[in-house]
Design an enzyme around this catalytic site. Structure first.
Site, PDB file in Angstrom:
ATOM      1  N   ASP A  26       0.874  -1.549  -0.246  1.00 19.33           N
ATOM      2  CA  ASP A  26       0.135  -0.121  -0.276  1.00 19.33           C
ATOM      3  C   ASP A  26       1.023   1.147   0.071  1.00 19.33           C
ATOM      4  O   ASP A  26       1.529   1.336   0.611  1.00 19.33           O
ATOM      5  CB  ASP A  26      -0.898   0.315   0.976  1.00 19.33           C
ATOM      6  CG  ASP A  26      -2.270   0.607   0.818  1.00 19.33           C
ATOM      7  OD1 ASP A  26      -2.227   1.386  -0.203  1.00 19.33           O
ATOM      8  OD2 ASP A  26      -3.099   1.703   2.081  1.00 19.33           O
ATOM      9  N   HIS A  43       2.434   3.594  -9.494  1.00 18.50           N
ATOM     10  CA  HIS A  43       1.853   1.926  -9.207  1.00 18.50           C
ATOM     11  C   HIS A  43       2.595   1.515  -9.669  1.00 18.50           C
ATOM     12  O   HIS A  43       3.900   0.469  -9.779  1.00 18.50           O
ATOM     13  CB  HIS A  43       0.531   1.778 -10.013  1.00 18.50           C
ATOM     14  CG  HIS A  43      -0.291   2.219  -9.743  1.00 18.50           C
ATOM     15  ND1 HIS A  43      -0.597   2.121  -8.132  1.00 18.50           N
ATOM     16  CD2 HIS A  43      -1.445   2.755  -9.546  1.00 18.50           C
ATOM     17  CE1 HIS A  43      -1.591   2.302  -7.302  1.00 18.50           C
ATOM     18  NE2 HIS A  43      -2.341   2.954  -8.808  1.00 18.50           N
ATOM     19  N   LEU A 137      11.142 -20.354  -4.908  1.00 13.66           N
ATOM     20  CA  LEU A 137       9.660 -19.369  -4.129  1.00 13.66           C
ATOM     21  C   LEU A 137       8.473 -19.654  -3.999  1.00 13.66           C
ATOM     22  O   LEU A 137       8.850 -19.256  -5.842  1.00 13.66           O
ATOM     23  CB  LEU A 137      10.487 -17.202  -4.141  1.00 13.66           C
ATOM     24  CG  LEU A 137       9.227 -17.195  -3.507  1.00 13.66           C
ATOM     25  CD1 LEU A 137       9.558 -16.830  -2.365  1.00 13.66           C
ATOM     26  CD2 LEU A 137       9.396 -15.198  -4.140  1.00 13.66           C
TER      27      LEU A 137
HETATM   28  C1  IPE Z   1      -5.261  -2.761  -0.110  1.00  8.11           C
HETATM   29  O1  IPE Z   1      -5.278  -1.532  -0.378  1.00  8.11           O
HETATM   30  C2  IPE Z   1      -5.440  -3.526  -1.413  1.00  8.11           C
HETATM   31  C3  IPE Z   1      -3.960  -3.746  -2.045  1.00  8.11           C
HETATM   32  C4  IPE Z   1      -3.586  -3.009  -1.261  1.00  8.11           C
HETATM   33  C5  IPE Z   1      -3.843  -4.016  -3.086  1.00  8.11           C
HETATM   34  P1  IPE Z   1      -6.362  -0.323  -0.618  1.00  8.11           P
HETATM   35  O2  IPE Z   1      -5.510   0.662  -0.832  1.00  8.11           O
HETATM   36  O3  IPE Z   1      -7.557  -0.953  -1.667  1.00  8.11           O
HETATM   37  O4  IPE Z   1      -7.582  -0.589   1.100  1.00  8.11           O
HETATM   38  P2  IPE Z   1      -7.791   0.548   1.898  1.00  8.11           P
HETATM   39  O5  IPE Z   1      -9.644   1.017   0.830  1.00  8.11           O
HETATM   40  O6  IPE Z   1      -6.829   1.514   1.723  1.00  8.11           O
HETATM   41  O7  IPE Z   1      -8.355  -0.124   2.816  1.00  8.11           O
HETATM   42  C1  IPE Z   2      -1.835   0.125  -3.528  1.00 13.11           C
HETATM   43  O1  IPE Z   2      -1.839   1.668  -3.853  1.00 13.11           O
HETATM   44  C2  IPE Z   2      -2.106  -0.646  -5.280  1.00 13.11           C
HETATM   45  C3  IPE Z   2      -3.817  -0.675  -5.356  1.00 13.11           C
HETATM   46  C4  IPE Z   2      -3.975  -1.188  -4.005  1.00 13.11           C
HETATM   47  C5  IPE Z   2      -3.460  -1.485  -6.262  1.00 13.11           C
HETATM   48  P1  IPE Z   2      -2.550   3.055  -3.357  1.00 13.11           P
HETATM   49  O2  IPE Z   2      -2.750   2.911  -4.692  1.00 13.11           O
HETATM   50  O3  IPE Z   2      -3.576   1.884  -2.583  1.00 13.11           O
HETATM   51  O4  IPE Z   2      -1.909   4.303  -2.391  1.00 13.11           O
HETATM   52  P2  IPE Z   2      -1.877   4.921  -1.589  1.00 13.11           P
HETATM   53  O5  IPE Z   2      -3.124   3.995  -0.724  1.00 13.11           O
HETATM   54  O6  IPE Z   2      -3.539   5.789  -2.504  1.00 13.11           O
HETATM   55  O7  IPE Z   2      -1.776   5.260  -1.213  1.00 13.11           O
HETATM   56 MG    MG Z   3      -4.277   2.333  -0.732  1.00 13.17          MG
END
Ligand code: IPE
Ligand code: IPE
Ligand code: MG
Length: 246
Positions: A26, A43, A137
């Site tokens: 995240d 990303h 792995l």
């Molecule tokens: C969880 O992250 C999903 C992934 C890392 C793929 P999100 O960014 O979607 O989660 P919330 O919405 O903050 O809980």
């Molecule tokens: C995690 O990073 C990647 C996915 C959930 C696909 P985020 O896109 O949720 O990044 P934040 O949480 O907005 O910083």
């Molecule tokens: Mg996120």
């Protein structure tokens, strides 16, 4: 499983025990925003972190690595971000395939396949096929994955077996639920790491992580590297796992 003493922090790659690390990757969006960049840039950089942790894992004694890449709730995001994520997924599956095979990684994708386009499905199938013999792995990437959805699907399968008369409801146990989950071939995660400072599970491996040690790292996923993974494992190894015992 026995509880680990802090000294087990010295445990190395060759002690023969499975070690399953699951990561909620995240913070990509915040990483990009902090630099005045579009979320996609986060990303893209995050995909480099995937490579870094995959390559660092065997040396840290990790036998199974499960990464949350896209949740069943992430479809709520703007269409443009979803398209960018799908393009990145295509790129990752194509460009990393040889590297994964070279490192003897076995890749599997879990999550519902229903919403992906056919070309993405084909790339997933090809990557799973090409790495299927990997004895190093065991890498699992969760895409369009939601734990509640996975449990609902398992319940439906079990209900069908009961309706067909092949399963006696009185005998249903945890193993029956397990064998209907998409993680059926994996041991339960020992450690669940979430990056970016958020401290929630967000519908990831709810059943499987019943006794996982939780490690929350403040590092945003695009900045996360092998050293951060080693630090998270060092934290994990100070924990006393009890599994309900004393
Ligand atoms: C969880 O992250 C999903 C992934 C890392 C793929 P999100 O960014 O979607 O989660 P919330 O919405 O903050 O809980
Ligand atoms: C995690 O990073 C990647 C996915 C959930 C696909 P985020 O896109 O949720 O990044 P934040 O949480 O907005 O910083
Ligand atoms: Mg996120």
């Amino acid at each position: 499983m026995t509880a680990q003493s802090p000294l087990s922090g010295t445990r190395g790659p060759s002690d023969g025990h499975p070690l399953h690390v699951a990561i909620i990757m995240d913070g990509n969006g915040r990483w990009a925003r902090a630099r005045g960049l579009p979320r996609t840039a986060g990303h893209r950089k995050g995909a480099e972190s995937v490579r870094a942790v995959v390559e660092a894992s065997p040396g840290l004694g990790i036998t199974h690595l499960t990464l949350f890449g896209f949740s069943s709730e992430n479809w709520k995001r703007p269409q443009s971000e979803i398209s960018d994520l799908m393009s990145l997924l295509r790129f990752y599956l194509k460009s990393e395939l040889r590297n994964l095979a070279k490192h003897n990684v076995c890749l599997r994708v879990i999550g519902r396949r229903d919403r992906f386009s056919q070309d993405v499905l084909d790339l997933i199938a090809e990557a799973e096929h090409e790495t299927g013999q990997g004895t190093g792995l065991q890498l699992t990437i969760a895409l369009n994955y939601g734990s509640r959805l996975e449990i609902v699907d398992a319940v439906k399968d079990i209900a069908r077996e009961v309706a067909a008369g092949t399963l006696d409801p009185e005998t249903i146990g945890e193993a029956d639920v397990n064998r209907h989950l998409t993680t059926r071939d994996l041991p339960d995660p020992d450690v669940l790491i979430r990056t970016s400072g958020e401290q929630r599970i967000s519908n990831f491996l709810l059943w499987q992580a019943a006794y996982a040690e939780l490690v929350f790292s403040p590092v945003l996923w695009p900045d996360f590297n092998g050293q951060h993974l080693a630090d998270a494992l060092a934290d994990y190894r100070t924990r006393e796992r009890r599994f309900g015992g004393v």
